[in-house]
Design a protein around this motif. Structure first.
Motif, PDB file in Angstrom:
ATOM      1  N   PHE A   1       0.824  -1.212   0.000  1.00  0.00           N
ATOM      2  CA  PHE A   1       0.000   0.000   0.000  1.00  0.00           C
ATOM      3  C   PHE A   1       0.858   1.261   0.000  1.00  0.00           C
ATOM      4  CE2 PHE A   1      -2.217   3.418   2.160  1.00  0.00           C
ATOM      5  CZ  PHE A   1      -3.421   3.460   1.463  1.00  0.00           C
ATOM      6  N   VAL A   2       1.943   1.288   0.791  1.00  0.00           N
ATOM      7  CA  VAL A   2       2.734   2.514   0.930  1.00  0.00           C
ATOM      8  C   VAL A   2       3.814   2.633  -0.136  1.00  0.00           C
ATOM      9  CG1 VAL A   2       2.318   2.584   3.416  1.00  0.00           C
ATOM     10  CG2 VAL A   2       4.404   1.480   2.545  1.00  0.00           C
TER      11      VAL A   2
ATOM     12  N   ASP B   1       7.919   6.662   9.311  1.00  0.00           N
ATOM     13  CA  ASP B   1       8.274   5.727  10.376  1.00  0.00           C
ATOM     14  C   ASP B   1       7.614   4.386  10.101  1.00  0.00           C
ATOM     15  OD1 ASP B   1       9.488   5.323  13.162  1.00  0.00           O
ATOM     16  OD2 ASP B   1       7.443   4.614  13.436  1.00  0.00           O
ATOM     17  N   GLU B   2       8.308   3.309  10.480  1.00  0.00           N
ATOM     18  CA  GLU B   2       7.765   1.958  10.350  1.00  0.00           C
ATOM     19  C   GLU B   2       8.039   1.182  11.625  1.00  0.00           C
ATOM     20  OE1 GLU B   2       8.160   0.969   5.580  1.00  0.00           O
ATOM     21  OE2 GLU B   2       9.813   0.428   6.930  1.00  0.00           O
ATOM     22  N   ARG B   3       7.047   0.393  12.052  1.00  0.00           N
ATOM     23  CA  ARG B   3       7.213  -0.476  13.217  1.00  0.00           C
ATOM     24  C   ARG B   3       6.557  -1.810  12.925  1.00  0.00           C
ATOM     25  NH1 ARG B   3       4.005   2.797  17.080  1.00  0.00           N
ATOM     26  NH2 ARG B   3       3.503   3.973  15.197  1.00  0.00           N
ATOM     27  N   GLU B   4       7.205  -2.885  13.374  1.00  0.00           N
ATOM     28  CA  GLU B   4       6.667  -4.226  13.160  1.00  0.00           C
ATOM     29  C   GLU B   4       6.565  -4.974  14.474  1.00  0.00           C
ATOM     30  OE1 GLU B   4       7.582  -6.515   9.467  1.00  0.00           O
ATOM     31  OE2 GLU B   4       9.278  -5.116   9.366  1.00  0.00           O
ATOM     32  N   LEU B   5       5.498  -5.713  14.624  1.00  0.00           N
ATOM     33  CA  LEU B   5       5.316  -6.601  15.765  1.00  0.00           C
ATOM     34  C   LEU B   5       4.799  -7.922  15.218  1.00  0.00           C
ATOM     35  CD1 LEU B   5       5.359  -7.051  18.813  1.00  0.00           C
ATOM     36  CD2 LEU B   5       3.019  -6.182  18.919  1.00  0.00           C
ATOM     37  N   GLY B   6       5.701  -8.876  15.084  1.00  0.00           N
ATOM     38  CA  GLY B   6       5.333 -10.139  14.458  1.00  0.00           C
ATOM     39  C   GLY B   6       4.925  -9.905  13.014  1.00  0.00           C
ATOM     40  N   PRO B   7       3.748 -10.428  12.612  1.00  0.00           N
ATOM     41  CA  PRO B   7       3.320 -10.271  11.220  1.00  0.00           C
ATOM     42  C   PRO B   7       2.634  -8.934  10.940  1.00  0.00           C
ATOM     43  CG  PRO B   7       1.724 -11.596  12.410  1.00  0.00           C
ATOM     44  CD  PRO B   7       2.838 -11.305  13.382  1.00  0.00           C
ATOM     45  N   VAL B   8       2.458  -8.111  11.975  1.00  0.00           N
ATOM     46  CA  VAL B   8       1.736  -6.839  11.827  1.00  0.00           C
ATOM     47  C   VAL B   8       2.722  -5.686  11.716  1.00  0.00           C
ATOM     48  CG1 VAL B   8       0.085  -5.260  12.891  1.00  0.00           C
ATOM     49  CG2 VAL B   8      -0.224  -7.726  13.123  1.00  0.00           C
ATOM     50  N   LYS B   9       2.392  -4.757  10.816  1.00  0.00           N
ATOM     51  CA  LYS B   9       3.256  -3.609  10.586  1.00  0.00           C
ATOM     52  C   LYS B   9       2.428  -2.326  10.632  1.00  0.00           C
ATOM     53  CE  LYS B   9       6.907  -2.092   7.419  1.00  0.00           C
ATOM     54  NZ  LYS B   9       7.675  -2.478   6.212  1.00  0.00           N
ATOM     55  N   ALA B  10       3.045  -1.237  11.132  1.00  0.00           N
ATOM     56  CA  ALA B  10       2.424   0.085  11.111  1.00  0.00           C
ATOM     57  C   ALA B  10       3.379   1.034  10.406  1.00  0.00           C
ATOM     58  CB  ALA B  10       2.134   0.566  12.525  1.00  0.00           C
ATOM     59  N   ALA B  11       2.892   1.747   9.411  1.00  0.00           N
ATOM     60  CA  ALA B  11       3.701   2.699   8.657  1.00  0.00           C
ATOM     61  C   ALA B  11       3.041   4.069   8.740  1.00  0.00           C
ATOM     62  CB  ALA B  11       3.839   2.270   7.200  1.00  0.00           C
ATOM     63  N   ALA B  12       3.818   5.084   9.097  1.00  0.00           N
ATOM     64  CA  ALA B  12       3.309   6.449   9.218  1.00  0.00           C
ATOM     65  C   ALA B  12       3.531   7.188   7.903  1.00  0.00           C
ATOM     66  CB  ALA B  12       4.000   7.174  10.355  1.00  0.00           C
ATOM     67  N   VAL B  13       2.448   7.742   7.369  1.00  0.00           N
ATOM     68  CA  VAL B  13       2.486   8.480   6.102  1.00  0.00           C
ATOM     69  C   VAL B  13       2.066   9.918   6.377  1.00  0.00           C
ATOM     70  CG1 VAL B  13       1.538   8.631   3.773  1.00  0.00           C
ATOM     71  CG2 VAL B  13       1.885   6.387   4.831  1.00  0.00           C
ATOM     72  N   PRO B  14       2.858  10.924   6.004  1.00  0.00           N
ATOM     73  CA  PRO B  14       2.488  12.309   6.280  1.00  0.00           C
ATOM     74  C   PRO B  14       1.276  12.753   5.473  1.00  0.00           C
ATOM     75  CG  PRO B  14       4.447  12.229   4.896  1.00  0.00           C
ATOM     76  CD  PRO B  14       4.164  10.815   5.321  1.00  0.00           C
ATOM     77  N   GLY B  15       0.482  13.649   6.057  1.00  0.00           N
ATOM     78  CA  GLY B  15      -0.684  14.188   5.359  1.00  0.00           C
ATOM     79  C   GLY B  15      -1.890  13.273   5.421  1.00  0.00           C
ATOM     80  N   ARG B  16      -3.013  13.768   4.897  1.00  0.00           N
ATOM     81  CA  ARG B  16      -4.256  12.996   4.869  1.00  0.00           C
ATOM     82  C   ARG B  16      -4.339  12.200   3.577  1.00  0.00           C
ATOM     83  NH1 ARG B  16      -9.186  12.706   7.239  1.00  0.00           N
ATOM     84  NH2 ARG B  16      -8.656  14.302   8.771  1.00  0.00           N
ATOM     85  N   LEU B  17      -4.744  10.956   3.661  1.00  0.00           N
ATOM     86  CA  LEU B  17      -4.912  10.133   2.476  1.00  0.00           C
ATOM     87  C   LEU B  17      -6.099  10.610   1.654  1.00  0.00           C
ATOM     88  CD1 LEU B  17      -4.385   6.536   3.957  1.00  0.00           C
ATOM     89  CD2 LEU B  17      -2.698   7.981   2.803  1.00  0.00           C
ATOM     90  N   THR B  18      -6.005  10.405   0.341  1.00  0.00           N
ATOM     91  CA  THR B  18      -7.125  10.751  -0.536  1.00  0.00           C
ATOM     92  C   THR B  18      -8.252   9.737  -0.354  1.00  0.00           C
ATOM     93  OG1 THR B  18      -6.296   9.418  -2.372  1.00  0.00           O
ATOM     94  CG2 THR B  18      -5.490  11.702  -2.207  1.00  0.00           C
ATOM     95  N   GLU B  19      -9.413  10.070  -0.861  1.00  0.00           N
ATOM     96  CA  GLU B  19     -10.549   9.147  -0.762  1.00  0.00           C
ATOM     97  C   GLU B  19     -10.257   7.839  -1.484  1.00  0.00           C
ATOM     98  OE1 GLU B  19     -13.260   9.267   1.065  1.00  0.00           O
ATOM     99  OE2 GLU B  19     -12.492  11.134   1.919  1.00  0.00           O
ATOM    100  N   SER B  20      -9.593   7.904  -2.639  1.00  0.00           N
ATOM    101  CA  SER B  20      -9.268   6.677  -3.376  1.00  0.00           C
ATOM    102  C   SER B  20      -8.262   5.834  -2.605  1.00  0.00           C
ATOM    103  CB  SER B  20      -8.723   7.021  -4.766  1.00  0.00           C
ATOM    104  OG  SER B  20      -7.515   7.765  -4.670  1.00  0.00           O
ATOM    105  N   GLN B  21      -7.301   6.485  -1.941  1.00  0.00           N
ATOM    106  CA  GLN B  21      -6.334   5.740  -1.132  1.00  0.00           C
ATOM    107  C   GLN B  21      -7.008   5.086   0.068  1.00  0.00           C
ATOM    108  OE1 GLN B  21      -3.630   9.024  -0.469  1.00  0.00           O
ATOM    109  NE2 GLN B  21      -2.086   8.163  -1.855  1.00  0.00           N
ATOM    110  N   ARG B  22      -7.942   5.792   0.676  1.00  0.00           N
ATOM    111  CA  ARG B  22      -8.661   5.223   1.818  1.00  0.00           C
ATOM    112  C   ARG B  22      -9.521   4.032   1.365  1.00  0.00           C
ATOM    113  NH1 ARG B  22      -8.477   8.536   6.288  1.00  0.00           N
ATOM    114  NH2 ARG B  22     -10.344   7.589   7.165  1.00  0.00           N
ATOM    115  N   ALA B  23     -10.114   4.157   0.184  1.00  0.00           N
ATOM    116  CA  ALA B  23     -10.921   3.055  -0.346  1.00  0.00           C
ATOM    117  C   ALA B  23     -10.036   1.838  -0.634  1.00  0.00           C
ATOM    118  CB  ALA B  23     -11.644   3.511  -1.610  1.00  0.00           C
TER     119      ALA B  23
END
Length: 289
Positions: free
Chosen positions: A232-233, A240-262
């Motif tokens: 996705f990213v 920033d990126e963080r992982e805990l086992g199979p789960v990952k969180a990635a920080a993206v600056p700004g607000r996502l567009t409606e198409s990106q959120r969809a």
């Protein structure tokens, strides 16, 4: 309610500029988080609001009145910091002394806090742990019930249980006795749920001053299976990126567009406003602690 206003406040000492053109409106009756890297000016700013340090330039108003060392007499503004570990005075005597200085002091509240924190009243401060001394400091600030309460790193050293007690008691007491609360802390994620607004300093200057609701405008955390998040990213800026086992969180600056959120919804990814630590890293350019 007592608003706090700072207009173009600058402080220079020993050839160094500790605060640089700070202009802020801290609305009365709200909880303001004051965050930023070490040395960014948080403690200096609180000292100035309390009237302990006059600005080199600019004005500070509390409740519409100018702040000077002679004008406050400790009745409208209370600033509490950590205490020295070798102080032989008992917790009980410390509370009694504080009560003599604060006209709105609530002894019943102070004693209940000590009981919830598990701190005996007869124990000397010198025999308390770092977290216990922080709990006493927080109690001094909260039980004073000054219209403007300033807490400087009041939760440093507290364990998870103590922080839960602090959060619970602050929220409950503010419902009964609304006032302006400013909390300077490095525990930005742990105490963030308490904040209505956030002020971030870096190098003595304000780099962010908005409500917590505005965090979503500054960044989005994309959470889900690592491969799905990476896909996705791809092509987006990731701060920033963080992982805990199979789960990952990635920080993206700004607000996502409606198409990106969809698209995120289609891939069953969770979206959340950027965290305060991620925002601080993004705005100051310093690694996430």
């Amino acid at each position: 309610m007592h608003d706090v206003l700072l207009d173009d406040v600058t402080l220079e000492q020993y050839g160094a500029r500790l605060l640089d053109g700070v202009s802020l409106h801290l609305e009365g009756g709200r909880v303001h988080g004051l965050i930023g890297p070490s040395g960014s000016g948080k403690s200096t700013l609180l000292s100035m609001i309390a009237g302990f340090v006059p600005p080199t330039r600019g004005t500070v108003l509390v409740g519409g009145r100018p702040v000077t060392p002679e004008s406050l007499v400790g009745e409208r503004v209370g600033l509490v910091r950590g205490m020295y570990p070798d102080d032989p005075v008992s917790v009980r005597d410390t509370l009694t002394f504080a009560a003599s200085l604060r006209p709105d002091w609530c002894q019943e509240f102070a004693v209940r806090l000590m009981r919830r924190f598990g701190i005996p009243l007869d124990r000397p401060l010198s025999r308390l742990s770092h977290g216990e001394r922080s709990a006493v400091s927080a109690t001094l600030g909260l039980a004073a019930r000054t219209p403007v309460t300033l807490l400087d790193e009041c939760c440093t050293g507290m364990d998870a249980h103590m922080r839960d007690v602090f959060l619970d008691e602050v929220l409950s007491d503010l419902m009964l006795r609304p006032r302006t609360l400013v909390v300077a802390t490095h525990l930005v994620e742990e105490l963030g749920q308490l904040f209505d607004d956030v002020v971030m300093l870096d190098g003595g200057a304000v780099v962010f001053a908005e409500s917590m609701d505005a965090l979503g405008e500054h960044g989005t955390s994309v959470i889900g299976p690592s491969r799905s998040v990476d896909s996705f990213v791809s092509g987006l800026t990731v701060t920033d990126e963080r992982e805990l086992g199979p789960v990952k969180a990635a920080a993206v600056p700004g607000r996502l567009t409606e198409s990106q959120r969809a698209r995120a919804f289609e891939h069953r990814l969770d979206l959340a406003p950027i965290g305060l630590r991620d925002l601080m890293s993004q705005l100051t350019g310093r690694p996430r602690e």
